[in-house]
Motif scaffolding. Structure first.
Motif, PDB file in Angstrom:
ATOM      1  N   ILE A  22       0.765  -1.202   0.087  1.00 18.30           N
ATOM      2  CA  ILE A  22       0.188   0.241   0.206  1.00 18.30           C
ATOM      3  C   ILE A  22       0.775   1.123  -0.003  1.00 18.30           C
ATOM      4  N   TYR A  23       2.064   1.411   0.469  1.00 20.07           N
ATOM      5  CA  TYR A  23       3.070   2.332   0.551  1.00 20.07           C
ATOM      6  C   TYR A  23       3.401   2.902  -0.679  1.00 20.07           C
ATOM      7  N   GLY A  24       3.943   1.674  -1.444  1.00 21.48           N
ATOM      8  CA  GLY A  24       4.645   2.010  -2.789  1.00 21.48           C
ATOM      9  C   GLY A  24       3.384   2.498  -3.596  1.00 21.48           C
ATOM     10  N   LEU A  40       7.448   1.901 -10.566  1.00 18.29           N
ATOM     11  CA  LEU A  40       7.182   1.009  -9.346  1.00 18.29           C
ATOM     12  C   LEU A  40       7.469  -0.376  -9.452  1.00 18.29           C
ATOM     13  N   VAL A  41       8.174  -0.894  -8.930  1.00 22.60           N
ATOM     14  CA  VAL A  41       8.465  -2.461  -9.002  1.00 22.60           C
ATOM     15  C   VAL A  41       8.218  -3.259  -7.942  1.00 22.60           C
ATOM     16  N   GLU A  42       7.884  -4.372  -8.001  1.00 15.82           N
ATOM     17  CA  GLU A  42       7.504  -5.241  -6.892  1.00 15.82           C
ATOM     18  C   GLU A  42       7.972  -6.703  -7.068  1.00 15.82           C
ATOM     19  N   LYS A  56      -8.212  -5.620   7.291  1.00 20.08           N
ATOM     20  CA  LYS A  56      -8.969  -5.069   6.333  1.00 20.08           C
ATOM     21  C   LYS A  56      -9.791  -3.822   7.090  1.00 20.08           C
ATOM     22  N   LEU A  57      -9.532  -3.162   7.993  1.00 19.77           N
ATOM     23  CA  LEU A  57     -10.108  -2.051   8.529  1.00 19.77           C
ATOM     24  C   LEU A  57      -9.416  -0.961   8.265  1.00 19.77           C
ATOM     25  N   ILE A  58     -10.359   0.144   7.974  1.00 25.20           N
ATOM     26  CA  ILE A  58      -9.882   1.592   7.598  1.00 25.20           C
ATOM     27  C   ILE A  58     -10.286   2.071   9.061  1.00 25.20           C
ATOM     28  N   CYS A 186       9.115  -8.177 -10.321  1.00 25.55           N
ATOM     29  CA  CYS A 186      10.280  -7.253 -10.502  1.00 25.55           C
ATOM     30  C   CYS A 186      11.132  -6.930  -9.351  1.00 25.55           C
ATOM     31  N   LYS A 187      12.156  -7.504  -9.057  1.00 28.32           N
ATOM     32  CA  LYS A 187      12.968  -7.261  -7.821  1.00 28.32           C
ATOM     33  C   LYS A 187      14.159  -6.263  -7.999  1.00 28.32           C
ATOM     34  N   VAL A 188      14.212  -5.393  -7.184  1.00 27.25           N
ATOM     35  CA  VAL A 188      15.481  -4.544  -7.002  1.00 27.25           C
ATOM     36  C   VAL A 188      16.536  -5.406  -6.360  1.00 27.25           C
ATOM     37  N   ASN A 221      12.214   3.158  -0.948  1.00 27.32           N
ATOM     38  CA  ASN A 221      12.246   1.885  -0.252  1.00 27.32           C
ATOM     39  C   ASN A 221      11.059   1.763   0.357  1.00 27.32           C
ATOM     40  N   THR A 222       9.919   1.093  -0.192  1.00 27.94           N
ATOM     41  CA  THR A 222       8.534   0.794   0.466  1.00 27.94           C
ATOM     42  C   THR A 222       8.671  -0.889   0.537  1.00 27.94           C
ATOM     43  N   THR A 223       9.623  -1.299   0.951  1.00 30.41           N
ATOM     44  CA  THR A 223       9.678  -2.842   0.985  1.00 30.41           C
ATOM     45  C   THR A 223       9.110  -3.503   2.266  1.00 30.41           C
ATOM     46  N   GLY A 224       8.527  -2.701   3.041  1.00 24.76           N
ATOM     47  CA  GLY A 224       8.195  -3.316   4.390  1.00 24.76           C
ATOM     48  C   GLY A 224       9.203  -3.986   5.283  1.00 24.76           C
ATOM     49  N   GLY A 360       3.976   2.615  10.133  1.00 24.00           N
ATOM     50  CA  GLY A 360       2.884   2.745   9.589  1.00 24.00           C
ATOM     51  C   GLY A 360       1.576   2.006   9.461  1.00 24.00           C
ATOM     52  N   LYS A 361       0.461   2.405   9.064  1.00 25.84           N
ATOM     53  CA  LYS A 361      -0.808   1.810   8.786  1.00 25.84           C
ATOM     54  C   LYS A 361      -1.418   1.969   7.516  1.00 25.84           C
ATOM     55  N   PHE A 362      -2.379   0.899   7.182  1.00 27.33           N
ATOM     56  CA  PHE A 362      -2.889   0.741   5.840  1.00 27.33           C
ATOM     57  C   PHE A 362      -3.794   1.985   5.899  1.00 27.33           C
TER      58      PHE A 362
HETATM   59  C1  LIG Z   1      -2.056  -8.603  11.116  1.00 27.99           C
HETATM   60  C2  LIG Z   1      -1.790  -7.175  10.553  1.00 27.99           C
HETATM   61  C3  LIG Z   1      -3.276  -6.526  10.456  1.00 27.99           C
HETATM   62  C4  LIG Z   1      -3.235  -5.290  10.245  1.00 27.99           C
HETATM   63  N1  LIG Z   1      -4.505  -4.640  10.181  1.00 27.99           N
HETATM   64  C5  LIG Z   1      -4.483  -3.425   9.881  1.00 27.99           C
HETATM   65  C6  LIG Z   1      -5.815  -2.930   9.769  1.00 27.99           C
HETATM   66  O1  LIG Z   1      -6.845  -3.443   9.844  1.00 27.99           O
HETATM   67  N2  LIG Z   1      -5.817  -1.264   9.207  1.00 27.99           N
HETATM   68  C7  LIG Z   1      -4.840  -0.778   9.073  1.00 27.99           C
HETATM   69  O2  LIG Z   1      -4.928   0.559   8.869  1.00 27.99           O
HETATM   70  N3  LIG Z   1      -3.346  -1.235   9.219  1.00 27.99           N
HETATM   71  C8  LIG Z   1      -3.252  -2.575   9.532  1.00 27.99           C
HETATM   72  N4  LIG Z   1      -2.097  -3.118   9.524  1.00 27.99           N
HETATM   73  C9  LIG Z   1      -0.857  -2.641   9.073  1.00 27.99           C
HETATM   74  C10 LIG Z   1      -0.879  -2.422   7.719  1.00 27.99           C
HETATM   75  O3  LIG Z   1      -1.207  -3.540   7.068  1.00 27.99           O
HETATM   76  C11 LIG Z   1       0.522  -2.093   7.225  1.00 27.99           C
HETATM   77  O4  LIG Z   1       1.121  -1.033   7.731  1.00 27.99           O
HETATM   78  C12 LIG Z   1       0.660  -2.150   5.807  1.00 27.99           C
HETATM   79  O5  LIG Z   1       0.133  -3.027   4.830  1.00 27.99           O
HETATM   80  C13 LIG Z   1       2.104  -2.187   5.190  1.00 27.99           C
HETATM   81  O6  LIG Z   1       2.568  -1.742   3.918  1.00 27.99           O
HETATM   82  P1  LIG Z   1       3.553  -1.546   3.211  1.00 27.99           P
HETATM   83  O7  LIG Z   1       3.560  -1.161   1.663  1.00 27.99           O
HETATM   84  O8  LIG Z   1       4.598  -0.720   4.108  1.00 27.99           O
HETATM   85  O9  LIG Z   1       4.507  -3.118   3.150  1.00 27.99           O
HETATM   86  P2  LIG Z   1       3.923  -4.365   2.307  1.00 27.99           P
HETATM   87  O10 LIG Z   1       2.438  -4.435   2.308  1.00 27.99           O
HETATM   88  O11 LIG Z   1       4.913  -5.497   3.189  1.00 27.99           O
HETATM   89  O12 LIG Z   1       4.575  -4.082   1.056  1.00 27.99           O
HETATM   90  C14 LIG Z   1       5.984  -4.287   0.863  1.00 27.99           C
HETATM   91  C15 LIG Z   1       6.198  -4.801  -0.510  1.00 27.99           C
HETATM   92  O13 LIG Z   1       7.634  -4.617  -1.123  1.00 27.99           O
HETATM   93  C16 LIG Z   1       8.007  -5.725  -1.772  1.00 27.99           C
HETATM   94  N5  LIG Z   1       9.472  -6.031  -1.643  1.00 27.99           N
HETATM   95  C17 LIG Z   1      10.173  -6.341  -0.793  1.00 27.99           C
HETATM   96  N6  LIG Z   1      11.507  -6.320  -1.403  1.00 27.99           N
HETATM   97  C18 LIG Z   1      11.630  -5.874  -2.427  1.00 27.99           C
HETATM   98  C19 LIG Z   1      12.569  -5.592  -3.344  1.00 27.99           C
HETATM   99  N7  LIG Z   1      13.858  -5.891  -3.195  1.00 27.99           N
HETATM  100  N8  LIG Z   1      12.244  -5.232  -4.755  1.00 27.99           N
HETATM  101  C20 LIG Z   1      10.838  -5.011  -5.105  1.00 27.99           C
HETATM  102  N9  LIG Z   1       9.869  -5.249  -4.155  1.00 27.99           N
HETATM  103  C21 LIG Z   1      10.259  -5.665  -2.789  1.00 27.99           C
HETATM  104  C22 LIG Z   1       7.301  -6.905  -1.077  1.00 27.99           C
HETATM  105  O14 LIG Z   1       7.198  -8.082  -1.893  1.00 27.99           O
HETATM  106  C23 LIG Z   1       6.127  -6.171  -0.612  1.00 27.99           C
HETATM  107  O15 LIG Z   1       4.795  -6.670  -1.363  1.00 27.99           O
HETATM  108  C24 LIG Z   1      -1.923  -4.456   9.841  1.00 27.99           C
HETATM  109  C25 LIG Z   1      -0.870  -5.172   9.766  1.00 27.99           C
HETATM  110  C26 LIG Z   1      -0.973  -6.565  10.190  1.00 27.99           C
HETATM  111  C27 LIG Z   1       0.479  -7.306  10.272  1.00 27.99           C
END
Ligand SMILES: Cc1cc2nc3c(=O)[nH]c(=O)nc-3n(C[C@H](O)[C@H](O)[C@H](O)COP(=O)(O)OP(=O)(O)OC[C@H]3O[C@@H](n4cnc5c(N)ncnc54)[C@H](O)[C@@H]3O)c2cc1C
Length: 535
Positions: A22-24, A40-42, A56-58, A186-188, A221-224, A360-362
């Motif tokens: 979601i951040y990316g 944007l690459v994933e 799945k909560l907002i 596509c991976k960095v 870098n939004t790789t979680g 962060g949060k979704f």
């Molecule tokens: C159990 C749980 C419940 C939650 N419930 C809620 C909720 O109800 N409401 C809410 O607001 N928030 C919730 N959250 C928080 C929310 O889900 C996260 O904050 C959010 O999804 C994080 O998004 P992100 O983009 O940072 O990370 P991710 O979704 O993990 O995305 C990172 C992406 O980077 C990719 N990646 C990694 N390395 C590379 C690379 N080298 N090259 C290319 N791509 C790469 C990965 O494959 C991945 O898809 C919850 C979290 C958890 C764990």
């Protein structure tokens, strides 16, 4: 949404975003809307990590008020209110009941204060969206599934719900339409530097099995959970794991917020696609970030706590329909309990210019992504302001949403689509629904449900396969349409589904066998054997 690997090397970009959660997705969408050249690459599929494993909560996060995280809650509530307006198909209101049981950690007095503050921060105090109080009898009537023996009274309050994977996908589509180049699988693998500053990255596509150099002025870098793998400096954060189980329907249209007796943590029972989402756990994690699994003790914890409050059913492991686990990235904190650590977000800027999103949060990812894009614009000397605040979602119809939905429902009836499936079609595809109707007009059997107990029709599946950048079978059956977690799919049912989409995806028998083998390895058919298809 089509995948075109050749576009990655056709131009130097203003910004390369690594990670399509979601951040990316929000960063790419906002940057593209501001007129930047975006890639944007994933490494896997869109939202294949935490962004399809959330609750799945907002929501503002009522429980964060206990740790006095007022700023975080206020920010998330503002986003919630905005998303309800600009994306009524993608984010819909969901009322939560909170039962007060004898001896509950959260008693009537504390809840009243917390809920009043929550409404105040959301700007809904006193209105129809405000919290409500219920006597024991009325609350028990609302939630007949609950054991009323130690119930004292209860409250309800409003939050909102989504389908996290489709939310992310819609933004990717929005970014593509705004001119971004977006590629899954596509991976960095490595960064390219010039005079100590980042100027690009080596990107490997597992589809083409090819590596290319992608050049960009800024890299994000939004790789979680993988963030330190490409981060040049040590970053302080911790990981916690959250598990959800899918169980049979037990609630109508309202969810429950409950408190676990074992550790006093808040957990939810949430209606989702007609079933029940039970979760989440929140435990420290130092295992393999590539293999995040649902463990037996998490299942026991959730079932025990749920059964403690239920009367109408007693859930066993055999009742579990689906399950998933995900990792939270939390900013480092002196607090020991994972649930007490702030969900706030931080942007780290490395010496070589890499911008890293931490935590962060979704719900609040849009606002955080806007800050990332503000920083990029500042660094590039551009004066472009945020474009996503209050902007209608990419698939929202241009006309009045209620009227439009009523017309769509009437049209669905004339095509023999059942009402529940039609309602979900609107939430899943919004203004693209007429394109799905066109498929049915040409082939009326596509109006049928794929699995009788779930509100997904065959035409929806074909549409997703054709238009939503599906590369592997689990892209389609876990994220575009979450059949793998909403049904205990038998091998025969999966075979019937692959038969439907094989032609659309131009998959031959070998490819189908490979895809089924991948899904078996990922545990989507646990305990069941998939037969290879004969050529
Ligand atoms: C159990 C749980 C419940 C939650 N419930 C809620 C909720 O109800 N409401 C809410 O607001 N928030 C919730 N959250 C928080 C929310 O889900 C996260 O904050 C959010 O999804 C994080 O998004 P992100 O983009 O940072 O990370 P991710 O979704 O993990 O995305 C990172 C992406 O980077 C990719 N990646 C990694 N390395 C590379 C690379 N080298 N090259 C290319 N791509 C790469 C990965 O494959 C991945 O898809 C919850 C979290 C958890 C764990």
């Amino acid at each position: 949404m089509q995948r075109d690997f050749s576009k990655l090397t056709t131009q130097p970009f203003d910004v390369l975003i690594c990670g399509g959660g979601i951040y990316g997705a929000w960063t790419a969408y906002d940057a593209a809307l501001r007129g930047l050249k975006v890639a944007l690459v994933e490494q896997g599929d869109w939202a294949s990590a935490t962004s399809s494993a959330s609750s799945k909560l907002i929501h503002g996060g009522l429980r964060y008020l206990e740790s006095l995280d007022i700023k975080l809650v206020k920010k998330a509530l503002r986003e919630r209110q905005m998303l309800l307006q600009v994306a009524p198909h993608r984010v819909w209101p969901l009322r939560f009941g909170i039962p007060v049981f004898a001896g509950s950690r959260l008693n009537r007095f504390r809840l009243k204060i917390g809920l009043t503050l929550y409404d105040y921060l959301a700007g809904t105090l006193g209105g129809s969206q405000a919290h409500r109080y219920f006597s024991r009898g009325v609350f028990a009537e609302y939630f007949p599934c609950l054991d009323p023996s130690s119930l004292i009274n209860g409250f309800s309050y409003l939050d909102a719900q989504t389908d996290d994977a489709r939310f992310t996908l819609e933004l990717i589509d929005g970014a593509l339409s705004a001119g971004a180049v977006c590629l899954n699988y596509c991976k960095v693998t490595e960064f390219i530097e010039h005079n100590g500053r980042l100027c690009g990255a080596k990107v490997h596509s597992s589809v083409e099995d090819q590596s290319v150099d992608v050049f960009a002025r800024q890299i994000v870098n939004t790789t979680g959970q993988w963030l330190s793998e490409i981060q040049p400096e040590p970053v302080e954060y911790r990981l916690t794991k959250g598990v959800h189980l899918i169980l049979p329907k037990i609630l109508e249209n309202e969810a429950l917020l409950l408190t676990a007796q074992a550790d006093g943590r808040v957990f939810f029972m949430i209606p989702w696609y007609g079933l029940t989402l039970l979760g989440t756990t929140d435990t420290p994690y130092d295992g393999d970030i590539e293999q995040v699994k649902v463990e037996a003790d998490h299942i026991d914890y959730l079932l025990t706590e749920a059964n403690r409050v239920l009367k109408s059913v007693h859930w066993n492991k055999s009742d579990i329909i689906g399950q998933y686990a995900g990792l939270r990235v939390l900013k480092q904190s002196p607090k020991t309990s994972p649930s007490a650590v702030s969900r706030d977000w931080e942007l780290k800027i490395a010496y070589n210019g890499l911008l890293t999103s931490i935590g962060g949060k979704f719900t609040s990812a849009r606002e955080d992504a806007a800050q990332i894009v503000n920083t990029i614009c500042h660094n590039l000397g551009l004066n472009e302001s945020c474009q996503t605040d209050g902007k209608a979602f990419p698939w929202l119809p241009e006309t009045d949403y209620r009227q439009w939905s009523a017309t769509i429902l009437a049209n669905a009836k004339s095509l023999y689509i059942d009402d529940e499936s039609a309602l979900w079609l609107i939430k899943r595809h919004a203004k693209r629904v007429p394109l799905i109707f066109e498929l049915i007009a040409n082939a009326p059997h596509l109006a049928k449900r794929i699995i009788p107990s779930l509100p997904f029709i065959v035409a929806d599946l074909v549409f997703c396969a054709r238009h939503e950048m599906v590369v592997h079978l689990d892209d389609l059956l876990r994220r575009r349409m979450p059949l793998f977690i909403l049904s205990k799919m038998t091998p025969a049912e999966c075979r019937a589904i692959t038969d439907i989409i094989a032609t659309t995806l131009a998959w031959d028998t070998d490819k189908l066998n490979d895809e089924l083998a991948i899904c078996t390895r990922k545990g989507f058919f646990s305990g069941k054997t998939i037969q290879r298809l004969e050529k």
